[in-house]
Structure formats: structure tokens, C-alpha cells
Design a protein around this motif. Sequence first.
Motif, mmCIF file in Angstrom:
data_model
loop_
_atom_site.group_PDB
_atom_site.id
_atom_site.type_symbol
_atom_site.label_atom_id
_atom_site.label_comp_id
_atom_site.label_asym_id
_atom_site.label_seq_id
_atom_site.Cartn_x
_atom_site.Cartn_y
_atom_site.Cartn_z
ATOM 1 N N LEU A 278 44.523 20.510 105.495
ATOM 2 C CA LEU A 278 43.703 21.570 104.923
ATOM 3 C C LEU A 278 44.144 22.955 105.378
ATOM 4 C CD1 LEU A 278 40.242 19.829 105.465
ATOM 5 C CD2 LEU A 278 41.385 20.169 103.267
ATOM 6 N N VAL A 279 44.659 23.033 106.603
ATOM 7 C CA VAL A 279 45.014 24.327 107.190
ATOM 8 C C VAL A 279 46.436 24.751 106.831
ATOM 9 C CG1 VAL A 279 45.398 25.523 109.402
ATOM 10 C CG2 VAL A 279 43.361 24.098 109.082
ATOM 11 N N ALA B 288 56.712 29.900 98.785
ATOM 12 C CA ALA B 288 57.279 28.560 99.024
ATOM 13 C C ALA B 288 56.193 27.544 99.336
ATOM 14 C CB ALA B 288 58.289 28.617 100.160
ATOM 15 N N VAL B 289 55.039 27.688 98.696
ATOM 16 C CA VAL B 289 53.960 26.712 98.895
ATOM 17 C C VAL B 289 54.378 25.388 98.263
ATOM 18 C CG1 VAL B 289 51.571 26.134 98.358
ATOM 19 C CG2 VAL B 289 52.184 28.490 98.958
ATOM 20 N N GLU B 290 54.339 24.334 99.031
ATOM 21 C CA GLU B 290 54.743 23.019 98.532
ATOM 22 C C GLU B 290 53.627 22.428 97.685
ATOM 23 O OE1 GLU B 290 56.112 18.648 100.259
ATOM 24 O OE2 GLU B 290 56.187 20.420 101.554
ATOM 25 N N VAL C 179 47.406 28.227 94.988
ATOM 26 C CA VAL C 179 47.039 28.805 96.288
ATOM 27 C C VAL C 179 47.291 27.825 97.422
ATOM 28 C CG1 VAL C 179 45.052 29.547 97.674
ATOM 29 C CG2 VAL C 179 45.403 30.469 95.376
ATOM 30 N N SER C 180 46.947 26.542 97.204
ATOM 31 C CA SER C 180 47.014 25.566 98.308
ATOM 32 C C SER C 180 48.081 24.499 98.121
ATOM 33 C CB SER C 180 45.660 24.874 98.472
ATOM 34 O OG SER C 180 45.403 24.019 97.367
ATOM 35 N N GLY C 181 48.531 24.288 96.880
ATOM 36 C CA GLY C 181 49.458 23.199 96.611
ATOM 37 C C GLY C 181 48.784 21.840 96.583
#
Length: 517
Positions: free
Chosen positions: A400-401, A410-412, A485-487
Motif C-alpha cells: 500500500l505504501v 515509473a509507477v509499476e 496514481v498507485s499502479g
Amino acid sequence: MSEQTPTTSASPTGDLPGPVRLRVAPSPTGDPHVGTAYMALFNLAFARQQGGRFLLRVEDTDRARLVEGSEQQVFDTLRWLGLTWDEGPDIGGPCAPYRQSERLTTYAPYVERLLAEGHAYRCWCSTERLAAMREEQQRLKQPTGYDRLCVGKTEEERRALPGFSETPVVRMLVPDDVETGFDDLIRGRMSAPRPDDQVILKADGFPTYHLAVVVDDHEMGITHVVRGEEWVSSTPKHVLLYRWLGLEPPRFAHMPLLRNENKSKISKRKNPEARLTWFEEEGYLPEALVNFLGLLAYPPAQDAEGHDVEVFTFEEFSQRFDWADVNPVGPIFDLKKLDWLNGVHIRELALADLTSRLLPYLQRAEVLGPNPSLGELARLEQVVALIQTRMAHLTEAADLVAPFYAADDAVEVADDARAQLKDDAAATLDAALAALGDLPDEHDGVLGSEATWRAEAIEAALRTALVEGLGLKPKFAFGPLRTAVSGRRVSPPLFESMEILGKGATLTRLATLRATL
């Protein structure tokens, strides 16, 4: 409360501190068993309630099974749980030493007295002879046990017979009419099968458990012996040794064994949760595990309406503890219940406390480095506020973090998150970029305005652009944004996450995903 008055045990060291003295005595033969914590909890609860003392003794006479580092693991895991001792190998005390291997000279006079008074004898039977004897007894379906070949014989007489060993052991000479009954604080009057002539001193000069536990409990002034029910069959041997040696026995309490759902005994070989170190590795809070262990074999308190109070502290458990309330039926080790309790305790932690507890897990998962900056720590506390209600284990925080510390371009993106993107995801992201691009952030000179970069303003702008402007249902409108935003398909609250990331980072993440569509 019932059965709370101790029977005082005379000690050769004089008056020892504490109206009651209890102990836990693990063997350092591998990862500590969760049963060690279970026993420590009940011993310590009663000792604290009575203003007594709790001892930690290391029973390391079985030299062949010792595992290096195991003793330190016992110290570390029990301290992690807050089940701390007043006397022990690492802190000393009036009955030191507290390792049996360092007490060999203590046991010798007791052995010599038993030999001199005819309550024990030397046995020169080889291991090969004993194995053959047991095999023959089993073949004939006879009770297994030593056949007393060596009783009454000198070394020379025994040497003339087959199966002789140069190094004898010492055995108890158990009378045929031995009394095998004893009183138990939990189970009342009990009895066990007649024991055979138990070895009390091994060929290597080390005492067996049965002699060492009696001598040590006496010399350390132990008033109550609390242990698992697997030791019921051994208790008559110990009571007999106390009687022969003229010692006052302690009170006995045999706790029910922890069981799996199929009623089998929990073992380290088959159950990872039998290892005490497993719980910290899996992200359980120590206070949650202590709470859980306190519900095993013991009823919860009742509130004013008669409802069970299943969440409590060690102090609350200790205050109301009574041996008469222990359930002798082996409790089921229900990990689902522990998960629920862990979630409750996580939600009750102060934000700063939870943040500090999560830090080692995040560093282990390489979400954060070994020396995070003040800015990284400040962001972490903001993120933890979003996820505190979403965790059952501390280990769940890393996933989550992690997106909050990824490079914005480069968000996976997880496969399942990308797979749920619809054909209109590109148009949705374009509209979101336009709406959020017009929203001033804190550095645009409009602090205090409802239009600044805050979760409420972000949500309002996006609902206007996507739900009202494009006619999308919220579920479909915000899915592509969450992925950008989070992937992840599942993440902390979207608008609050955008606020923490800031305007620039959020727009970069949206644009990065948009460029791939």
C-alpha cells in the motif's frame, strides 16, 4: 478467587523474594514454540496478580538437541511480547545460575542421597540391550519399561551378564505400590499410570529433565509449576522425588495443549505458526498475540450487558485471572480470530506509534532505505493515516505504501490493474488532466481557498469533469486514475492519495499512464 493461597516451599538459599514464585523453562532446541509464550503468559499473569516473581530458566541438559542462537531467540521473542522475567540467565538473581548446564554440581548431592537411601540404582545396560528389550516387549504386547536387570547388582556382577555398558546411568527405583495421584489447580484430583524406573542421571553426567526440574524448582523456591498437560504422566515421578528428598512439592497446574482445527497438537514441523518468531515475521502486534493467547483456555470478561469483552490488555487479564476459570479442554488455535484481533489492535494504535512499527517492515521490503529522510518520514505518517483501517497485518503495508515512494514517471502498473482499463480510459485521463491542471496548488497564492490542492477540492473537480461532464459512473470514472496514481486495483483513498503526492506528481502519473494507451 479459588486456590490462590500458595504452599510455601523451603529453599536452601533462605528467604527468596515474592509470595509466589513461578517460572517458564524452555529448552533451546530450535525456534521457540508458541507454547512457550502461552505458558509464560499464564505464569506471569498469576505472578503479577499476587505480587510474586517470574523466573526464566533454560533447560539445556539435552546436549544433542541444542541449537545455537535458540536461547537468544527465547529472550528476544518473550521480550517482544512484553512477557518479561524478574530472574534469569541474562539478568541474574538470587538463585543463579539459571541454565541447567551450569548447575551440574547442584544435582550431584541429590543423586548420591537417592542412591544411598535405596531410592535409586546404577544401570549398566547398553543402548543395544535396551532397544532389544523394548522390541521384545512390544512383540509380546507387554507394557514397555525397564526390566530391572541391574537392580541389586554390583558392577562386577552386572559385567558378567550380556549387554553391559562401561558408563552407567542412574535410575529411580519406583515402588510397585507407588501413589500416582496428585492435586491439580485446574483439573482437581488426578492420577497417572505407574511410571517405570526413570533415568535421572545420564551417562554423560547430565541429569534428565525429571531430576533437574525437581531440584531446580526446589532450589529456586518455585511455588507453582504451570506446564502443559503432556507432563501429567511425569508428575507422579516428580512428586515421588520430592517425597524421597524430604522437600515440599509446589502446586501443579497442567494447561491444555494448543490444537489445530482438526484437534491435532500444534507442532513446529507441520505448522509455521507454532514458531514464535513467525508472528513478528508475519506482521502481528505483540499485544494482539498476548490478547489472543489470553483467550485460549480462558473465558473473556463480560461487560455490563453480559457481552464478551474479547479485546483486553495483559494487565486486565492478570487482574481477573483465576485458576478455577481455566478450561481444561485443549483450545483451537484459530488464526482468523488472531487476524481480527490484530486488526483491532492496529486501529487502536496512535498514528506515530503505528508509523514507527511499520518502518522495519517497509525497510525490509525495500520501500524505504535504511536511513529515510525527514521528508520521507513525514510523508509516511500521512500515508499511514490513510491505511491504518485497511490492514490486518503490518506486512500488508508495503504494497500500500510503495507507490508513494515510486518515481512519478515509473509507477509499476500491476497486470490486473491494467486489465480493468476500459476503452474510454484515455478520454477519462485527458479530462482528469485538464480538470486538475486548472486546480491551483498550495504554491499558487490562494492558500485557504476551497480550490487549493486538497482532497475535497480534487474530488469536486474530478466529479464535475468526469461524472457530470463525461457522464461516467464513479466506479468507471476513477478506476483509471487509481491505476495511474498507485499502479494497483486496490489502493488507499484516491483523492487523499493525490493530496499527499501533490499536484505535480499526480499530473505526471496521470500523463505517464495516458501515454501508454
